[in-house]
Design a protein around this motif. Structure first.
Motif, PDB file in Angstrom:
ATOM      1  N   THR A  35     103.742  55.111  55.071  1.00 60.02           N
ATOM      2  CA  THR A  35     102.777  55.854  54.361  1.00 60.02           C
ATOM      3  C   THR A  35     103.359  57.604  54.163  1.00 60.02           C
ATOM      4  O   THR A  35     104.437  57.731  55.413  1.00 60.02           O
ATOM      5  N   ILE A  36     103.407  58.169  53.954  1.00 61.59           N
ATOM      6  CA  ILE A  36     103.740  59.311  53.485  1.00 61.59           C
ATOM      7  C   ILE A  36     103.295  60.299  55.087  1.00 61.59           C
ATOM      8  O   ILE A  36     104.113  60.994  55.328  1.00 61.59           O
ATOM      9  N   ASP A  37     102.220  59.615  55.578  1.00 62.63           N
ATOM     10  CA  ASP A  37     101.061  60.631  56.514  1.00 62.63           C
ATOM     11  C   ASP A  37     102.318  60.148  57.780  1.00 62.63           C
ATOM     12  O   ASP A  37     103.019  60.774  58.244  1.00 62.63           O
ATOM     13  N   GLN A  38     102.747  58.919  57.763  1.00 69.73           N
ATOM     14  CA  GLN A  38     103.639  58.281  58.871  1.00 69.73           C
ATOM     15  C   GLN A  38     104.667  58.595  58.676  1.00 69.73           C
ATOM     16  O   GLN A  38     105.097  59.549  60.087  1.00 69.73           O
ATOM     17  N   TRP A  85     112.626  65.022  57.919  1.00 69.65           N
ATOM     18  CA  TRP A  85     111.487  65.478  57.767  1.00 69.65           C
ATOM     19  C   TRP A  85     110.577  66.631  58.077  1.00 69.65           C
ATOM     20  O   TRP A  85     110.265  67.149  58.563  1.00 69.65           O
ATOM     21  N   ALA A 113     106.788  71.687  54.368  1.00 69.98           N
ATOM     22  CA  ALA A 113     106.234  70.174  54.260  1.00 69.98           C
ATOM     23  C   ALA A 113     105.135  70.047  52.906  1.00 69.98           C
ATOM     24  O   ALA A 113     105.244  68.729  53.004  1.00 69.98           O
ATOM     25  N   ARG A 123     100.740  58.449  46.799  1.00 68.98           N
ATOM     26  CA  ARG A 123      99.764  57.938  47.417  1.00 68.98           C
ATOM     27  C   ARG A 123     100.251  57.525  48.739  1.00 68.98           C
ATOM     28  O   ARG A 123     101.528  56.649  48.891  1.00 68.98           O
ATOM     29  N   ASN A 124      99.249  57.277  49.334  1.00 63.57           N
ATOM     30  CA  ASN A 124      99.585  56.575  50.856  1.00 63.57           C
ATOM     31  C   ASN A 124     100.037  54.802  50.364  1.00 63.57           C
ATOM     32  O   ASN A 124      99.208  54.335  49.508  1.00 63.57           O
ATOM     33  N   ARG A 157     105.074  61.367  57.278  1.00 60.51           N
ATOM     34  CA  ARG A 157     105.369  63.546  58.200  1.00 60.51           C
ATOM     35  C   ARG A 157     104.898  63.825  59.795  1.00 60.51           C
ATOM     36  O   ARG A 157     105.612  64.547  59.966  1.00 60.51           O
ATOM     37  N   GLN A 158     104.915  62.810  60.552  1.00 62.65           N
ATOM     38  CA  GLN A 158     104.824  62.154  61.911  1.00 62.65           C
ATOM     39  C   GLN A 158     106.305  62.213  61.949  1.00 62.65           C
ATOM     40  O   GLN A 158     106.447  62.689  63.237  1.00 62.65           O
TER      41      GLN A 158
END
Length: 392
Positions: free
Chosen positions: A19-22, A31, A36, A5-6, A24-25
């Motif tokens: 966060t994982i979303d950050q 990364w 993905a 989770r974030n 992944r950027q």
């Protein structure tokens, strides 16, 4: 990503701030090497924001347009002060240092000073794979001195390797990894003094890769190789790269003992000036002003070591893990799982977790993997969950 989770930002632990979303950027190797759906816990990049003093130093330089060639002695001065504060070592003389683009290119520069093409370079395997790659590219040959069963330097094996390396009277070097990657072992003062004694007896020059020196647990003590008796003709490479996640801001220092000053003075101007000016600014700021951030990182890494040990004991008890005292890397013995020489391939294929294959670390690496602990606890938990499913 299942099970991840974030996370909210954490004001203290740098490992809990993204966060994982950050993540992944990010466009860096860690990364972007894998698809993905793969959880990347392999190459030595940390999942942390940049330390504020480092970020400020870089942005201030960019605002000034200060992006030319590097100059001055601020970097070695900052490292010398850091060494006094952290390690109680006041023997780092600024005048016996030279800027090099990064640690491994500095290693090649040092090996070129003390050996000739075709000469031998001794390493303690299993060890950081680029030791093999860079030594071969430099036209030297590897002689292995395997670590002991306790993963510490085996002085008997080292003496045998020195004798083999010096056969025919040719020059030889010992590329010492301190702290050791991948095991996380911190060599003691007595061990390093014994190394210096053996090297002097056999006429072997020591080049120490000490890039992980800042990443040492509380309770353990890093001992600079050049600080021990008998190491006066040694050479060392240091940088802030691992401690503050600065691999993309290149800059390192080649440091000479008192009897090796003439060697380091031979570093070509073109080599030193090829060092990134912004990299030097970043590394200087890290050593000078990044201590509080580093302490928070080390506390988070200590928590992650305990977490990984507990997770493996619960879900993958056949894996042997002896937490190291340094680095943010975990060396996992997976041989009891029966996955063959390269369990990393199985964990990637079946579990979608990217780890470093032990086979690339030389003799003693088969059946092992290296896991990068410098990430959020949730990602470590998810990685072990996937690894366990991969062998279920």
């Amino acid at each position: 990503m299942s099970g991840v989770r974030n996370r909210p930002r954490d004001a203290v632990n740098p490992l809990r701030q993204l966060t994982i979303d950050q993540l992944r950027q990010r466009t860096s190797l860690k990364w972007r090497e894998y698809p993905a759906d793969v959880l990347p816990l392999w190459v030595a990049e940390m999942d942390v924001p940049l330390a504020e003093p480092v970020a400020r130093a870089i942005t201030d330089a960019v605002a000034r347009g200060d992006t030319g060639y590097t100059a001055g002695t601020a970097y070695p001065q900052a490292l010398a002060e850091f060494a006094r504060r952290r390690w109680g070592w006041d023997g780092l003389a600024v005048e016996r240092t030279a800027l090099v683009p990064d640690v491994m290119h500095g290693v090649v520069e040092a090996l070129g000073m003390v050996t000739e093409p075709g000469d031998a370079v001794v390493v303690n395997c299993p060890v950081y794979p680029p030791f093999y790659e860079f030594v071969a590219h430099a036209g030297r040959r590897i002689v292995e001195a395997p670590l002991g069963g306790d993963l510490r330097i085996d002085l008997g094996a080292l003496a045998d390797a020195f004798q083999q390396a010096r056969a025919g009277g040719r020059p030889a070097a010992y590329l010492l990894c301190s702290p050791h990657n991948p095991t996380g072992v911190v060599h003691t003062a007595d061990e390093l003094a014994a190394v210096a004694h053996l090297a002097a007896r056999h006429g072997v020059r020591v080049v120490a890769d000490e890039i992980h020196a800042p990443v040492v647990l509380g309770g353990a003590r890093f001992v600079p190789y050049l600080s021990v008796p008998g190491a006066e003709n040694g050479l060392s490479l240091m940088s802030a790269s691992k401690g503050w996640n600065l691999a993309g801001l290149r800059g390192a220092l080649l440091i000479a003992g008192p009897a090796a000053a003439a060697d380091v003075a031979r570093v070509p101007f073109g080599t030193s000036v090829s060092t990134s000016h912004l990299g030097v600014i970043a590394h200087t700021a890290a050593f000078r002003d990044g201590g509080e951030w580093l302490d928070a990182l080390l506390a988070g890494l200590d928590d992650n070591r305990r977490l990984l040990a507990a997770l493996l004991a619960e879900h993958l008890p056949a894996i042997r893990y002896d937490p190291g005292q340094a680095t943010y890397l975990a060396w996992l013995d997976c041989r009891a799982l029966g996955l063959g020489d390269d369990p990393a391939a199985v964990f990637l294929d079946r579990g979608r977790v990217a780890l470093n294959s032990g086979t690339t670390f030389g003799t003693g690496g088969d059946g092992h993997v290296r896991l990068n602990l410098a990430t959020a606890p949730e990602l470590i938990t998810e990685a072990v969950r996937r690894m366990a499913l991969a062998v279920a």
